[in-house]
Every structure is written in structure tokens, then in C-alpha cells.
Design an enzyme around this catalytic site. Structure first.
Site, PDB file in Angstrom:
ATOM      1  N   LYS A  13       0.833  -1.209   0.000  1.00 47.40           N
ATOM      2  CA  LYS A  13       0.000   0.000   0.000  1.00 47.40           C
ATOM      3  C   LYS A  13       0.865   1.257   0.000  1.00 47.40           C
ATOM      4  O   LYS A  13       0.622   2.181  -0.767  1.00 47.40           O
ATOM      5  CB  LYS A  13      -0.938   0.016   1.228  1.00 47.40           C
ATOM      6  CG  LYS A  13      -1.895  -1.161   1.288  1.00 47.40           C
ATOM      7  CD  LYS A  13      -2.915  -1.034   2.421  1.00 47.40           C
ATOM      8  CE  LYS A  13      -2.313  -1.073   3.821  1.00 47.40           C
ATOM      9  NZ  LYS A  13      -1.805  -2.394   4.236  1.00 47.40           N
ATOM     10  N   ARG A  89     -10.068   0.574   8.436  1.00 45.09           N
ATOM     11  CA  ARG A  89      -9.533  -0.737   8.767  1.00 45.09           C
ATOM     12  C   ARG A  89     -10.564  -1.588   9.503  1.00 45.09           C
ATOM     13  O   ARG A  89     -10.268  -2.726   9.851  1.00 45.09           O
ATOM     14  CB  ARG A  89      -8.332  -0.535   9.681  1.00 45.09           C
ATOM     15  CG  ARG A  89      -7.060  -1.244   9.254  1.00 45.09           C
ATOM     16  CD  ARG A  89      -6.017  -0.811  10.247  1.00 45.09           C
ATOM     17  NE  ARG A  89      -4.764  -1.469  10.139  1.00 45.09           N
ATOM     18  CZ  ARG A  89      -3.718  -0.986   9.456  1.00 45.09           C
ATOM     19  NH1 ARG A  89      -3.843   0.111   8.754  1.00 45.09           N
ATOM     20  NH2 ARG A  89      -2.579  -1.627   9.477  1.00 45.09           N
ATOM     21  N   ARG A 128      12.005  -6.092   5.394  1.00 44.36           N
ATOM     22  CA  ARG A 128      11.802  -4.691   4.993  1.00 44.36           C
ATOM     23  C   ARG A 128      12.728  -3.721   5.738  1.00 44.36           C
ATOM     24  O   ARG A 128      12.878  -3.782   6.948  1.00 44.36           O
ATOM     25  CB  ARG A 128      10.348  -4.297   5.252  1.00 44.36           C
ATOM     26  CG  ARG A 128      10.058  -2.848   4.948  1.00 44.36           C
ATOM     27  CD  ARG A 128       8.596  -2.603   4.736  1.00 44.36           C
ATOM     28  NE  ARG A 128       7.826  -2.620   5.975  1.00 44.36           N
ATOM     29  CZ  ARG A 128       6.529  -2.322   6.033  1.00 44.36           C
ATOM     30  NH1 ARG A 128       5.871  -2.018   4.935  1.00 44.36           N
ATOM     31  NH2 ARG A 128       5.897  -2.353   7.182  1.00 44.36           N
ATOM     32  N   ARG A 161      11.246  -1.367  10.995  1.00 45.38           N
ATOM     33  CA  ARG A 161      10.139  -0.962  11.867  1.00 45.38           C
ATOM     34  C   ARG A 161      10.034  -1.921  13.036  1.00 45.38           C
ATOM     35  O   ARG A 161      10.159  -3.123  12.856  1.00 45.38           O
ATOM     36  CB  ARG A 161       8.830  -0.978  11.062  1.00 45.38           C
ATOM     37  CG  ARG A 161       8.288   0.406  10.793  1.00 45.38           C
ATOM     38  CD  ARG A 161       7.162   0.376   9.838  1.00 45.38           C
ATOM     39  NE  ARG A 161       5.998  -0.345  10.321  1.00 45.38           N
ATOM     40  CZ  ARG A 161       4.845  -0.419   9.642  1.00 45.38           C
ATOM     41  NH1 ARG A 161       4.735   0.187   8.481  1.00 45.38           N
ATOM     42  NH2 ARG A 161       3.828  -1.083  10.126  1.00 45.38           N
ATOM     43  N   ARG A 172      -0.550  -8.792  13.228  1.00 47.27           N
ATOM     44  CA  ARG A 172      -1.145  -7.802  12.319  1.00 47.27           C
ATOM     45  C   ARG A 172      -1.943  -8.488  11.218  1.00 47.27           C
ATOM     46  O   ARG A 172      -3.004  -8.024  10.830  1.00 47.27           O
ATOM     47  CB  ARG A 172      -0.050  -6.914  11.706  1.00 47.27           C
ATOM     48  CG  ARG A 172       0.451  -5.842  12.673  1.00 47.27           C
ATOM     49  CD  ARG A 172       1.876  -5.435  12.390  1.00 47.27           C
ATOM     50  NE  ARG A 172       2.064  -4.822  11.089  1.00 47.27           N
ATOM     51  CZ  ARG A 172       3.252  -4.766  10.465  1.00 47.27           C
ATOM     52  NH1 ARG A 172       4.320  -5.299  11.006  1.00 47.27           N
ATOM     53  NH2 ARG A 172       3.354  -4.172   9.303  1.00 47.27           N
TER      54      ARG A 172
HETATM   55  P1  ADP Z   1       0.652  -2.240   8.175  1.00 49.46           P
HETATM   56  O1  ADP Z   1      -0.513  -2.057   7.249  1.00 49.46           O
HETATM   57  O2  ADP Z   1       1.908  -2.593   7.492  1.00 49.46           O
HETATM   58  O3  ADP Z   1       0.362  -3.139   9.363  1.00 49.46           O
HETATM   59  P2  ADP Z   1       0.426   0.556   9.093  1.00 49.46           P
HETATM   60  O4  ADP Z   1       1.589   1.443   9.029  1.00 49.46           O
HETATM   61  O5  ADP Z   1      -0.719   0.816   8.193  1.00 49.46           O
HETATM   62  O6  ADP Z   1       1.034  -0.890   8.859  1.00 49.46           O
HETATM   63  O7  ADP Z   1      -0.131   0.487  10.588  1.00 49.46           O
HETATM   64  C1  ADP Z   1       0.701   0.226  11.681  1.00 49.46           C
HETATM   65  C2  ADP Z   1      -0.122   0.129  12.966  1.00 49.46           C
HETATM   66  O8  ADP Z   1      -0.804   1.374  13.198  1.00 49.46           O
HETATM   67  C3  ADP Z   1      -1.225  -0.909  12.956  1.00 49.46           C
HETATM   68  O9  ADP Z   1      -0.742  -2.190  13.315  1.00 49.46           O
HETATM   69  C4  ADP Z   1      -2.191  -0.330  13.998  1.00 49.46           C
HETATM   70  O10 ADP Z   1      -1.732  -0.548  15.306  1.00 49.46           O
HETATM   71  C5  ADP Z   1      -2.105   1.159  13.743  1.00 49.46           C
HETATM   72  N1  ADP Z   1      -3.120   1.630  12.763  1.00 49.46           N
HETATM   73  C6  ADP Z   1      -2.867   2.137  11.529  1.00 49.46           C
HETATM   74  N2  ADP Z   1      -4.012   2.471  10.896  1.00 49.46           N
HETATM   75  C7  ADP Z   1      -5.018   2.152  11.743  1.00 49.46           C
HETATM   76  C8  ADP Z   1      -6.449   2.235  11.673  1.00 49.46           C
HETATM   77  N3  ADP Z   1      -7.080   2.706  10.587  1.00 49.46           N
HETATM   78  N4  ADP Z   1      -7.163   1.818  12.755  1.00 49.46           N
HETATM   79  C9  ADP Z   1      -6.563   1.333  13.843  1.00 49.46           C
HETATM   80  N5  ADP Z   1      -5.230   1.216  13.971  1.00 49.46           N
HETATM   81  C10 ADP Z   1      -4.454   1.619  12.949  1.00 49.46           C
END
Ligand code: ADP
Ligand code: ZN
Length: 215
Positions: A13, A89, A128, A161, A172
Site C-alpha cells: 500500500k 480498517r 523490509r 520498523r 497484524r
Molecule cells: P501495516 O498495514 O503494514 O500493518 P500501518 O503502518 O498501516 O502498517 O499500521 C501500523 C499500525 O498502526 C497498525 O498495526 C495499527 O496498530 C495502527 N493503525 C494504523 N491504521 C489504523 C487504523 N485505521 N485503525 C486502527 N489502527 C491503525
């Protein structure tokens, strides 16, 4: 054009968002990037989010929705639209987004669903590496930097990360399957879903996106 990028962690993404943002002149809103930046600055929001992010759990909807609503309201008028990355999400977040956009007199044009298997996710995320300077993404095996842990583009240090370790990655992915995957049906019902095979290279993924958007 107003777009949502949907898909499990490691689907690509962030990579696609960067290309689309520049090519289509969109405002890129990544909830993950915003949260990491708030955590780094140790703001109230960052402090609240920290334990969730570090364990791979979702930050409560209320916090996330407020954070995104504020940014959607402040998009500069010279942008041609927005690109949501990592939001919504949960179905509750998607419903809130519909309300926010309704109030603003805006709507979504497409939801790009980047489909990828667990095996590919695990391989991509455990390797990564990200640049502290420019955010460029590398992979230990598949796309190593020329010099160890140094960015080819800007010369800054690369890092991994803290949530890119195997246990948190699995967490996740499970959270994605339980809480986010229902959005595939949600957007299918609204005729917005565009499915993309994201197990191929970033360039080939991008080609499919351009094609489904009719660009
Ligand atoms: P990835 O999609 O690779 O897991 P992101 O950078 O999108 O990583 O998100 C990292 C973390 O941030 C998630 O595991 C969650 O804890 C939090 N997070 C991100 N976006 C949301 C969301 N829309 N709702 C709830 N938590 C979120
Ligand atoms: Zn860099």
C-alpha cells in the site's frame, strides 16, 4: 479522484501510494505514518497509540476517526483528491468515513484491494528496511541497498520498523483477517472494489491499478 488502498500489511500500500500520489497529485493520508510520527514526537495521541501499534493491535476507532477527519477537512485545494492508506480498517471506520465524506459533499471513486498471501507478507515484512531520511523502502534480500543499511537515494540510515518482527507481523495479519477483510464485501456491495494482484513486482501492480482506474 478519491481512493482507498485496502490490503493486508505488506501488500504494498505504501509503495503504490507514493507513486499514485505523485502521478495523480493526490493528498496521501497514511494512518500508520501519522501514528508513527505522533509517537516519535511523543504527543498525547502518540502516547495513547504506542502500546497498540507496538503489539500489532488496532488503535481504537474513536482516536483514528478523529485524526483522519481533521486531515480530510484540511486538504489543500490544489490537490486533485485524496488517497487513504491504512484507513478504514474496520467496518465501523468505513461507516464513519461515509458520514464524514457525505458531510463534506465528497465521495469515494474506487477502493483498490491489493491481494497478497500470508507467505508473501511474511517474506516482505521480515526483510523490509526503511530510510529515515526519505522513506524509501528496501528489502534485505530482494532489494538490498548498495551500501549496507544506507539509503541509495539520500544517504541516510535505514531501519527496521519495530513492528516488523515475525510475532507482531503474524498478529497484524490475523487482525487484518478478522477486522479489515470484511471491508472487501462492504465495498463490493457498493460497487467500489477493484481487485489487484499484488504478489507481482511494484511496477506490475501499478500497471494493473492504472488499468482498472481507466487512466
Ligand atoms: P501495516 O498495514 O503494514 O500493518 P500501518 O503502518 O498501516 O502498517 O499500521 C501500523 C499500525 O498502526 C497498525 O498495526 C495499527 O496498530 C495502527 N493503525 C494504523 N491504521 C489504523 C487504523 N485505521 N485503525 C486502527 N489502527 C491503525
Ligand atoms: Zn533515503
Amino acid at each position: 479522484m478519491n481512493l482507498v488502498l485496502l490490503g493486508p500489511p505488506g501488500a504494498g500500500k505504501g509503495t503504490q501510494a507514493e507513486i499514485l500520489r505523485d502521478r495523480l497529485s493526490l493528498e496521501h493520508l497514511s494512518t500508520g505514518d501519522i501514528l508513527r510520527s505522533e509517537m516519535k514526537k511523543e504527543t498525547e495521541l502518540g502516547k495513547k497509540a504506542k502500546e497498540y501499534v507496538e503489539s500489532g493491535k488496532l488503535v481504537p476507532d474513536k482516536i483514528i476517526v478523529g485524526m483522519i477527519a481533521e486531515r480530510l477537512a484540511n486538504i489543500s485545494p490544489d490537490k486533485k483528491g485524496f488517497l487513504l492508506d491504512g484507513f478504514p480498517r474496520t467496518v465501523a471506520q468505513a461507516e464513519e468515513l461515509d458520514k464524514i465524506l457525505d458531510d463534506m459533499g465528497k465521495k469515494l471513486d474506487a477502493v483498490l484491494y491489493l491481494r497478497v498471501s500470508w507467505e508473501v507478507v511474511k517474506e516482505r515484512l521480515t526483510g523490509r528496511l526503511i530510510c529515515r531520511g526519505c522513506g524509501a523502502i528496501y528489502h534485505k534480500k530482494n532489494k538490498p541497498p548498495k551500501k549496507d543499511m544506507v539509503c541509495d537515494i539520500c544517504g541516510e540510515e535505514l531501519y527496521q520498523r519495530s513492528d516488523d518482527n515475525e510475532i507482531v507481523i503474524k498478529n497484524r495479519f490475523d487482525v487484518y483477517n478478522e477486522q479489515t477483510a470484511p471491508l472487501i464485501e462492504y465495498y463490493k456491495e457498493r460497487s467500489l472494489l477493484k481487485e489487484i494482484n499484488s504478489e507481482v513486482s511494484a511496477e506490475d501492480t501499478y500497471t494493473q491499478i492504472i488499468s482498472v482506474l481507466g487512466l
